[in-house]
Design a protein around this motif. Structure first.
Motif, PDB file in Angstrom:
ATOM      1  N   GLY A 124       0.784  -1.152  -0.119  1.00 36.41           N
ATOM      2  CA  GLY A 124      -0.002  -0.148   0.041  1.00 36.41           C
ATOM      3  C   GLY A 124       0.830   1.239   0.027  1.00 36.41           C
ATOM      4  N   TRP A 125       2.141   1.255   0.008  1.00 41.37           N
ATOM      5  CA  TRP A 125       3.050   2.323   0.070  1.00 41.37           C
ATOM      6  C   TRP A 125       2.481   3.353  -1.101  1.00 41.37           C
ATOM      7  CZ3 TRP A 125       9.012   1.451   0.769  1.00 41.37           C
ATOM      8  CH2 TRP A 125       9.520   0.611   1.790  1.00 41.37           C
ATOM      9  N   TYR A 126       2.704   2.918  -2.284  1.00 39.66           N
ATOM     10  CA  TYR A 126       2.503   3.677  -3.296  1.00 39.66           C
ATOM     11  C   TYR A 126       3.887   4.841  -3.591  1.00 39.66           C
ATOM     12  CZ  TYR A 126       0.399   5.795  -7.500  1.00 39.66           C
ATOM     13  OH  TYR A 126       0.262   5.982  -8.944  1.00 39.66           O
ATOM     14  N   PHE A 127       3.906   5.698  -2.842  1.00 40.76           N
ATOM     15  CA  PHE A 127       5.008   6.592  -2.734  1.00 40.76           C
ATOM     16  C   PHE A 127       5.998   6.405  -2.125  1.00 40.76           C
ATOM     17  CE2 PHE A 127       0.777   9.311  -2.884  1.00 40.76           C
ATOM     18  CZ  PHE A 127       0.918   9.922  -4.272  1.00 40.76           C
ATOM     19  N   GLU A 128       7.300   6.549  -2.704  1.00 38.01           N
ATOM     20  CA  GLU A 128       8.436   6.101  -1.955  1.00 38.01           C
ATOM     21  C   GLU A 128       9.389   7.137  -1.173  1.00 38.01           C
ATOM     22  OE1 GLU A 128      10.942   2.502  -3.655  1.00 38.01           O
ATOM     23  OE2 GLU A 128      10.358   3.556  -5.489  1.00 38.01           O
ATOM     24  N   THR A 129       9.163   8.415  -1.730  1.00 40.23           N
ATOM     25  CA  THR A 129       9.746   9.510  -0.993  1.00 40.23           C
ATOM     26  C   THR A 129       8.860  10.949  -1.288  1.00 40.23           C
ATOM     27  OG1 THR A 129      11.199  10.562  -3.245  1.00 40.23           O
ATOM     28  CG2 THR A 129      12.075   8.531  -1.715  1.00 40.23           C
ATOM     29  N   PRO A 130       9.145  11.786  -0.437  1.00 47.12           N
ATOM     30  CA  PRO A 130       8.146  13.085  -0.699  1.00 47.12           C
ATOM     31  C   PRO A 130       8.259  13.645  -2.218  1.00 47.12           C
ATOM     32  CG  PRO A 130       8.943  13.129   1.586  1.00 47.12           C
ATOM     33  CD  PRO A 130       9.884  12.007   0.656  1.00 47.12           C
ATOM     34  N   TYR A 137      11.130  19.472   1.114  1.00 44.93           N
ATOM     35  CA  TYR A 137      11.273  18.770   2.438  1.00 44.93           C
ATOM     36  C   TYR A 137      12.712  18.752   2.745  1.00 44.93           C
ATOM     37  CZ  TYR A 137      12.915  14.773  -0.377  1.00 44.93           C
ATOM     38  OH  TYR A 137      13.704  13.806  -0.980  1.00 44.93           O
ATOM     39  N   ASP A 138      13.196  18.545   3.987  1.00 44.97           N
ATOM     40  CA  ASP A 138      14.486  18.445   4.462  1.00 44.97           C
ATOM     41  C   ASP A 138      14.769  17.115   5.130  1.00 44.97           C
ATOM     42  OD1 ASP A 138      15.443  21.081   3.856  1.00 44.97           O
ATOM     43  OD2 ASP A 138      14.289  21.691   5.568  1.00 44.97           O
ATOM     44  N   ASP A 139      16.013  16.528   4.713  1.00 45.41           N
ATOM     45  CA  ASP A 139      16.145  15.373   5.559  1.00 45.41           C
ATOM     46  C   ASP A 139      16.984  15.697   6.623  1.00 45.41           C
ATOM     47  OD1 ASP A 139      15.977  13.166   3.612  1.00 45.41           O
ATOM     48  OD2 ASP A 139      17.291  14.311   2.114  1.00 45.41           O
ATOM     49  N   VAL A 140      16.494  15.452   7.999  1.00 48.56           N
ATOM     50  CA  VAL A 140      17.132  15.453   9.077  1.00 48.56           C
ATOM     51  C   VAL A 140      17.456  14.242   9.803  1.00 48.56           C
ATOM     52  CG1 VAL A 140      15.830  17.797   9.107  1.00 48.56           C
ATOM     53  CG2 VAL A 140      14.631  15.869  10.098  1.00 48.56           C
ATOM     54  N   PRO A 150      17.098   8.929  10.734  1.00 49.62           N
ATOM     55  CA  PRO A 150      16.939   9.935   9.656  1.00 49.62           C
ATOM     56  C   PRO A 150      15.287   9.926   9.816  1.00 49.62           C
ATOM     57  CG  PRO A 150      18.376   8.179   8.948  1.00 49.62           C
ATOM     58  CD  PRO A 150      17.895   7.860  10.534  1.00 49.62           C
ATOM     59  N   ALA A 151      14.962  11.322   9.232  1.00 44.69           N
ATOM     60  CA  ALA A 151      13.485  11.576   9.290  1.00 44.69           C
ATOM     61  C   ALA A 151      13.566  12.774   8.123  1.00 44.69           C
ATOM     62  CB  ALA A 151      13.051  12.105  10.380  1.00 44.69           C
ATOM     63  N   TRP A 152      12.046  12.641   7.558  1.00 46.05           N
ATOM     64  CA  TRP A 152      11.860  13.866   6.561  1.00 46.05           C
ATOM     65  C   TRP A 152      10.993  14.897   7.162  1.00 46.05           C
ATOM     66  CZ3 TRP A 152      10.164   9.124   3.130  1.00 46.05           C
ATOM     67  CH2 TRP A 152      11.220   8.484   2.393  1.00 46.05           C
ATOM     68  N   LEU A 153      11.405  16.207   7.191  1.00 45.04           N
ATOM     69  CA  LEU A 153      10.852  17.011   7.523  1.00 45.04           C
ATOM     70  C   LEU A 153       9.802  17.987   6.510  1.00 45.04           C
ATOM     71  CD1 LEU A 153      10.052  19.241   9.856  1.00 45.04           C
ATOM     72  CD2 LEU A 153      12.236  20.205   9.320  1.00 45.04           C
ATOM     73  N   VAL A 154       8.668  17.816   6.571  1.00 42.81           N
ATOM     74  CA  VAL A 154       7.876  18.292   5.767  1.00 42.81           C
ATOM     75  C   VAL A 154       7.213  19.532   6.188  1.00 42.81           C
ATOM     76  CG1 VAL A 154       6.306  17.867   3.585  1.00 42.81           C
ATOM     77  CG2 VAL A 154       8.045  16.093   4.513  1.00 42.81           C
ATOM     78  N   PRO A 155       7.304  20.828   5.432  1.00 43.05           N
ATOM     79  CA  PRO A 155       6.471  21.788   6.068  1.00 43.05           C
ATOM     80  C   PRO A 155       5.202  21.882   5.372  1.00 43.05           C
ATOM     81  CG  PRO A 155       7.946  22.663   4.359  1.00 43.05           C
ATOM     82  CD  PRO A 155       8.289  21.065   4.636  1.00 43.05           C
ATOM     83  N   THR A 193       2.956  20.803   9.848  1.00 42.88           N
ATOM     84  CA  THR A 193       4.434  20.366   9.405  1.00 42.88           C
ATOM     85  C   THR A 193       4.602  18.701  10.011  1.00 42.88           C
ATOM     86  OG1 THR A 193       5.567  22.412   9.397  1.00 42.88           O
ATOM     87  CG2 THR A 193       6.900  20.739  10.233  1.00 42.88           C
ATOM     88  N   SER A 194       5.176  18.161   9.413  1.00 46.76           N
ATOM     89  CA  SER A 194       5.330  16.732   9.551  1.00 46.76           C
ATOM     90  C   SER A 194       6.811  16.172   9.539  1.00 46.76           C
ATOM     91  CB  SER A 194       4.489  15.696   8.364  1.00 46.76           C
ATOM     92  OG  SER A 194       3.013  16.104   8.377  1.00 46.76           O
ATOM     93  N   LEU A 195       7.023  15.327  10.574  1.00 44.52           N
ATOM     94  CA  LEU A 195       8.381  14.608  11.015  1.00 44.52           C
ATOM     95  C   LEU A 195       8.001  13.185  10.402  1.00 44.52           C
ATOM     96  CD1 LEU A 195       9.964  15.571  13.916  1.00 44.52           C
ATOM     97  CD2 LEU A 195      10.945  15.735  11.493  1.00 44.52           C
ATOM     98  N   LEU A 196       8.242  12.472   9.147  1.00 38.84           N
ATOM     99  CA  LEU A 196       8.218  11.075   8.940  1.00 38.84           C
ATOM    100  C   LEU A 196       9.154  10.424   9.285  1.00 38.84           C
ATOM    101  CD1 LEU A 196       5.861  12.286   7.169  1.00 38.84           C
ATOM    102  CD2 LEU A 196       6.571  11.051   5.455  1.00 38.84           C
ATOM    103  N   VAL A 197       9.476   9.794  10.464  1.00 36.86           N
ATOM    104  CA  VAL A 197      10.476   9.295  11.164  1.00 36.86           C
ATOM    105  C   VAL A 197      10.825   7.642  10.908  1.00 36.86           C
ATOM    106  CG1 VAL A 197       9.681  10.934  13.192  1.00 36.86           C
ATOM    107  CG2 VAL A 197       8.931   8.563  13.293  1.00 36.86           C
ATOM    108  N   SER A 198      11.965   7.539  11.404  1.00 37.00           N
ATOM    109  CA  SER A 198      12.524   6.067  11.254  1.00 37.00           C
ATOM    110  C   SER A 198      12.586   5.781  13.012  1.00 37.00           C
ATOM    111  CB  SER A 198      13.597   5.946  10.545  1.00 37.00           C
ATOM    112  OG  SER A 198      14.700   6.692  11.145  1.00 37.00           O
ATOM    113  N   TYR A 199      12.553   4.385  13.219  1.00 36.34           N
ATOM    114  CA  TYR A 199      12.915   4.083  14.651  1.00 36.34           C
ATOM    115  C   TYR A 199      13.850   2.848  14.748  1.00 36.34           C
ATOM    116  CZ  TYR A 199       8.757   1.511  13.565  1.00 36.34           C
ATOM    117  OH  TYR A 199       7.677   0.432  13.244  1.00 36.34           O
TER     118      TYR A 199
END
Length: 399
Positions: A124-130, A137-140, A150-155, A193-199
């Motif tokens: 169900g992913w469909y999109f791989e990156t912003p 977006y920024d890589d943070v 790593p996380a994606w910071l998306v305003p 604003t979204s933080l798409l995080v890893s853990y």
């Protein structure tokens, strides 16, 4: 479990496949060591299962024929992971089907000289990156207890400097932050604003000390670190959002965070609200007796067995039961969970909604399977989130 074990968000069905075998063998041999290995499998990060058969591609018509299952026959947009020269395919509308196969439109162009593996995983992913939805977006990196994650910071559409509300968005088991890109349009339009995080141990963030996962009990400090990152960078309030096991992680974060006064709400998609039901459901689906699943959970709760399994000091399943802990909740919660999930049964979500009908909003989705509600009905999924955010006073008006 259906024929197409998709890019799993939980992985419980796969790991429990060994539970019954392990217990039977343990009964006639080295019981302790065998059961420890079985217990360890429950908390081992599970790879994506390539059990969808790709039966043919028509490069002229740009169509793909695949094995039929309750997932692969769903209307909507999805993805297939494969091991050919193209390892990720986007697919669209169902064109035709029979008892065993489904033919769908290819949305990723496949040329005559490109190869696709015979087996793949439905996703169900469909999109791989912003990048794919053309948003800035920024890589943070989030400084978690196990190292930089790593996380994606998306305003939002207004820009992060204007956003007082941030969302910390948490993927499920067996996937990574790409699973959550689907949420960006509705969150951005709401002024969030979204933080798409890893853990830890998700294949993107650093591994846990054991290399294993804790079903939410060990991962939540990484989400706490993401909340702190958001607060340090301008957030005044935070919405937590989680898919599948990510839902369990979010709920553990909610009841353990030092920043609970800043949590404005929770959004859950196909969540694990209570693990015992999920593991027993998966055991039954693959023909493993419930007693085997219960025995494995009992071992994981026992510190000495858990240490032998190298799974830490024991997983307290009572702590993970958010129906039993419903009285501890005080934040508004939106649950999006399909009746026909087929992977994480909807029962615990319903029970939580009934127990805390003062907090929980749960619109009914009858047909969408596991973590595919956006894919099946994007408009309704977006509307449910948009309306809920507005009702909580969390959506900003945009020009």
């Amino acid at each position: 479990m259906n024929l197409s074990r998709r890019a799993g968000s939980v992985g419980a069905g796969l790991v429990l496949a060994g539970v019954g075998i392990g217990l039977v063998l343990g009964a006639v041999g080295a019981v302790g060591s065998r059961l420890a290995r079985v217990a360890r499998s429950v908390v081992t990060p599970s790879p994506r299962a390539a059990d969808l058969e790709i039966l043919g591609i028509d490069t002229a018509a740009q169509t793909i024929r695949i094995s039929r299952s309750p997932d692969t026959e769903l209307p909507g947009r999805y993805g297939i992971f494969s091991n050919g020269t193209i390892n990720y395919l986007k697919i669209g509308v169902v064109l035709r089907s029979d008892d065993e196969t489904v033919t769908r439109k290819l949305l990723t162009h496949v040329g005559h000289d490109e190869t696709i593996g015979q087996w793949g995983a439905f996703s169900g992913w469909y999109f791989e990156t912003p990048d794919e939805i053309h948003v800035p977006y920024d890589d943070v990196e989030i400084p978690t207890p196990v190292g930089p994650a790593p996380a994606w910071l998306v305003p939002s559409v207004q820009g992060a400097a204007h956003d007082e509300t941030w969302a910390v968005v948490v993927h499920g088991r067996g996937t990574n932050r790409s699973e959550t890109v689907r949420a960006l349009p509705v969150l951005r339009e709401a002024g969030i604003t979204s933080l798409l995080v890893s853990y830890r141990s998700d294949g993107v963030a650093p591994d846990s000390p054991t290399g294993l996962q804790g079903l939410g009990t060990t991962e939540w400090p990484d989400i706490e670190a993401a909340i702190e990152f958001a607060l340090e960078h301008g957030a005044r309030r935070v919405v937590l959002m989680g898919w599948s096991m990510g839902g369990a992680i979010v709920l553990q974060t909610l009841v353990n965070t030092d920043h609970r006064d800043r949590i404005a709400g929770v959004i859950l998609d196909s969540p694990v609200v209570e693990w015992r039901t999920v593991l027993e459901f998966q055991a039954k689906a693959i023909g493993v007796p419930s007693i085997a699943a219960r025995a494995t959970m009992g071992m994981l709760e026992t510190p000495w067995v858990s240490r032998a399994a190298r799974a830490g000091e024991g997983i307290r399943f009572d702590d993970l039961d958010m129906v039993a802990r419903a009285s501890e909740l005080r934040e508004p919660i939106l649950i999006l969970h399909s009746d026909d999930d087929g992977y994480v049964p909807v029962d615990a979500s319903r029970a939580l909604a009934e127990e805390r009908d003062d907090l929980v909003t749960m619109p009914r989705f009858a047909v969408a399977r596991h973590t595919k509600l956006w894919n099946y009905d994007e408009a309704r999924w977006n509307t449910a989130i948009r309306d809920w955010l507005a009702a909580q006073g969390l959506a900003q008006e945009t020009d």
